[in-house]
Each structure stands twice: as structure tokens, then as C-alpha cells.
Design a protein around this motif. Sequence first.
Motif, mmCIF file in Angstrom:
data_model
loop_
_atom_site.group_PDB
_atom_site.id
_atom_site.type_symbol
_atom_site.label_atom_id
_atom_site.label_comp_id
_atom_site.label_asym_id
_atom_site.label_seq_id
_atom_site.Cartn_x
_atom_site.Cartn_y
_atom_site.Cartn_z
ATOM 1 N N GLU A 93 0.826 -1.207 0.000
ATOM 2 C CA GLU A 93 0.000 0.000 0.000
ATOM 3 C C GLU A 93 0.864 1.263 0.000
ATOM 4 N N GLY A 94 0.582 2.160 -0.935
ATOM 5 C CA GLY A 94 1.295 3.426 -1.024
ATOM 6 C C GLY A 94 2.500 3.412 -1.943
ATOM 7 N N LYS A 95 2.934 2.247 -2.391
ATOM 8 C CA LYS A 95 4.123 2.149 -3.240
ATOM 9 C C LYS A 95 3.948 2.903 -4.552
ATOM 10 N N GLY A 96 2.794 2.758 -5.185
ATOM 11 C CA GLY A 96 2.563 3.423 -6.464
ATOM 12 C C GLY A 96 2.571 4.935 -6.344
ATOM 13 N N VAL A 97 2.004 5.441 -5.251
ATOM 14 C CA VAL A 97 1.990 6.887 -5.002
ATOM 15 C C VAL A 97 3.416 7.411 -4.877
ATOM 16 N N LEU A 98 4.229 6.713 -4.105
ATOM 17 C CA LEU A 98 5.616 7.134 -3.901
ATOM 18 C C LEU A 98 6.419 7.077 -5.197
ATOM 19 N N ASN A 99 6.273 5.992 -5.950
ATOM 20 C CA ASN A 99 7.042 5.864 -7.188
ATOM 21 C C ASN A 99 6.641 6.903 -8.226
ATOM 22 N N ASN A 100 5.358 7.224 -8.275
ATOM 23 C CA ASN A 100 4.893 8.270 -9.187
ATOM 24 C C ASN A 100 5.574 9.592 -8.867
ATOM 25 N N ARG A 101 5.573 9.943 -7.600
ATOM 26 C CA ARG A 101 6.136 11.230 -7.182
ATOM 27 C C ARG A 101 7.659 11.258 -7.315
ATOM 28 N N LEU A 102 8.304 10.157 -6.964
ATOM 29 C CA LEU A 102 9.768 10.102 -7.070
ATOM 30 C C LEU A 102 10.218 10.102 -8.524
ATOM 31 N N SER A 103 9.500 9.378 -9.380
ATOM 32 C CA SER A 103 9.866 9.374 -10.791
ATOM 33 C C SER A 103 9.702 10.766 -11.399
ATOM 34 N N GLU A 104 8.632 11.458 -10.987
ATOM 35 C CA GLU A 104 8.464 12.842 -11.431
ATOM 36 C C GLU A 104 9.665 13.692 -11.010
ATOM 37 N N PHE A 105 10.103 13.536 -9.776
ATOM 38 C CA PHE A 105 11.233 14.301 -9.249
ATOM 39 C C PHE A 105 12.485 14.066 -10.088
ATOM 40 N N PHE A 106 12.796 12.798 -10.365
ATOM 41 C CA PHE A 106 14.020 12.492 -11.109
ATOM 42 C C PHE A 106 13.912 12.899 -12.581
ATOM 43 N N MET A 107 12.776 12.628 -13.202
ATOM 44 C CA MET A 107 12.611 12.982 -14.616
ATOM 45 C C MET A 107 12.659 14.497 -14.805
ATOM 46 N N THR A 108 12.045 15.240 -13.901
ATOM 47 C CA THR A 108 12.079 16.698 -13.987
ATOM 48 C C THR A 108 13.504 17.213 -13.836
ATOM 49 N N GLY A 109 14.233 16.640 -12.887
ATOM 50 C CA GLY A 109 15.622 17.032 -12.693
ATOM 51 C C GLY A 109 16.483 16.761 -13.910
ATOM 52 N N LEU A 110 16.266 15.617 -14.543
ATOM 53 C CA LEU A 110 17.021 15.293 -15.756
ATOM 54 C C LEU A 110 16.710 16.284 -16.869
ATOM 55 N N THR A 111 15.442 16.613 -17.036
ATOM 56 C CA THR A 111 15.051 17.584 -18.060
ATOM 57 C C THR A 111 15.742 18.920 -17.827
ATOM 58 N N GLN A 112 15.842 19.321 -16.578
ATOM 59 C CA GLN A 112 16.452 20.611 -16.248
ATOM 60 C C GLN A 112 17.937 20.664 -16.589
#
Length: 252
Positions: free
Chosen positions: A44-63
Motif C-alpha cells: 500500500e502506497g508504493k505506487g503513489v511514492l514511485n509516481n512522485r519520485l519518478s516525477e522528481f528524477f525525470m524533472t531534474g534530468l530535463t532541467q
Amino acid sequence: MARRKKIYEGKAKILYEGPKPGTIVQYFKDDATAFNAEKKDVIEGKGVLNNRLSEFFMTGLTQIGVPTHFLERLNMREQLVRAVEIIPLEIIVRNYAAGSMAKRLGLEEGTPLPRPVVEFSYKEDSLGDPLVPEEYIIAFGWATQQDLDDIVPLALRVNDFMSGVMYGVGIKLIDFKIEVGRVYEGDFMRLVVADEISPDSCRLWDIKTGEKLDKDVFRRDLGNLTDAYTEVARRLGVMPANTGHPKPTLIN
């Protein structure tokens, strides 16, 4: 409201047709799998965390100029991504010996490597995602020599970024895997980082204690997986510092 068309369901995500041509909605499930889905559970909660963490890393890479398929996070479990033609390879970058490499070579887990090592595995669960050399990749048409010449420096740039970010919060990036896809814009094709970047696809160890903060917690029955992922999110500032419950409230 019209029902969305499901395109594909994998072990950790479901892909739906996006609102505009060339887009896909990526839904993160709570399912956890290991050993090519021989071990399964719902965390429970794993998908929520991975969604948010993946957003964090992908956004950082784009920057920093690394192209990705990520467009925006839609809600707690979904993000909008660009539709890409996935190259059927997992690109693995290793900074320390661990997992299958340590086992294959008889190395102690955590042994530093002389330099980052990039490996390729063929994405096929029924075969156990076998490691493949560049000659196989080119011979079977999974990617061209030019693709590989572009993928390796792309993966190493991701490694530089991820290693620095993690080191800054007291976490050692042992290894990780990414997927790469082709995006076509007229006659022009470019490669982008696709799928996700999360503790599901990385090995993360606490620098001081060696505590594992990744999917090895589930693989090896080392504790609560959500707690481990929550700790990563908290250190990165994705979650409030005072959050202590495994059902996280995430920062928008």
C-alpha cells in the motif's frame, strides 16, 4: 465520462491512451514483484511514492538537458508522458558490485567498481531478462550501433545526476536501470529516457549504515518497503519531514 482505453498492463504500471495524440497516461500500481514475478505482493502506497519520485528524477534530468518522456504529473498515481517506441533493452549502470553482478563474479556486495559499468539486458521476462552483448543487440535489430553510441553517454549522464542527488542526501547509488525510447518528430528521431526512475529501478544504500532503501527490502524480506521508499522521498524533500505514516501525504 468515457472509459479510457488501456494499452498495456505490466508488473508495476498500467498505460492508458492519453488525452492527445502522441501521449500516454502512466498509472503506478501498488504491486511489488521480484525474481521475474515469482515473488509478488501488494504494498500500500508504493505506487503513489514511485509516481512522485519518478516525477522528481525525470524533472531534474530535463532541467540539465537530458531528454525524457515525462510531461507532467496528473494526480497521486498518474503522470502524462510522451508516447515512445521502446527499445527492448534494460540499460543497467553499476557503480558498485551488487545483486547479479556480485553473484556472477564472486565479488562482495558493495565493492566499488573502477568506473561505472554499463550493461544491457534483453527485456523478456520469460527468459529472465538475460544480459546481452552489443553484438547481439545489433544482430537482432533491437538497436543500431548509432543507438548504442548514444545510449551509453545518455545512461552515464543519468548516473552523474542521480549519484550527485543521492549523495547530497546521504544515499549511495549502487546501481540502477533505465529504459530508452525513440521519439519521432518528422524525419528526426531522438532517444529519450522512458518508463520510470524510482527505488523500484535503483539500488540505494544509506551511506553511513548501509541500510537498503530500495526493492531489495522486498526481495530479501528486510522490512517494510513503503517505509524505505518514504525515507528516500523524505530526504529528497518530496515529502514533509514530519511525515511518519506509511500512507504518505505528498507535496504537490
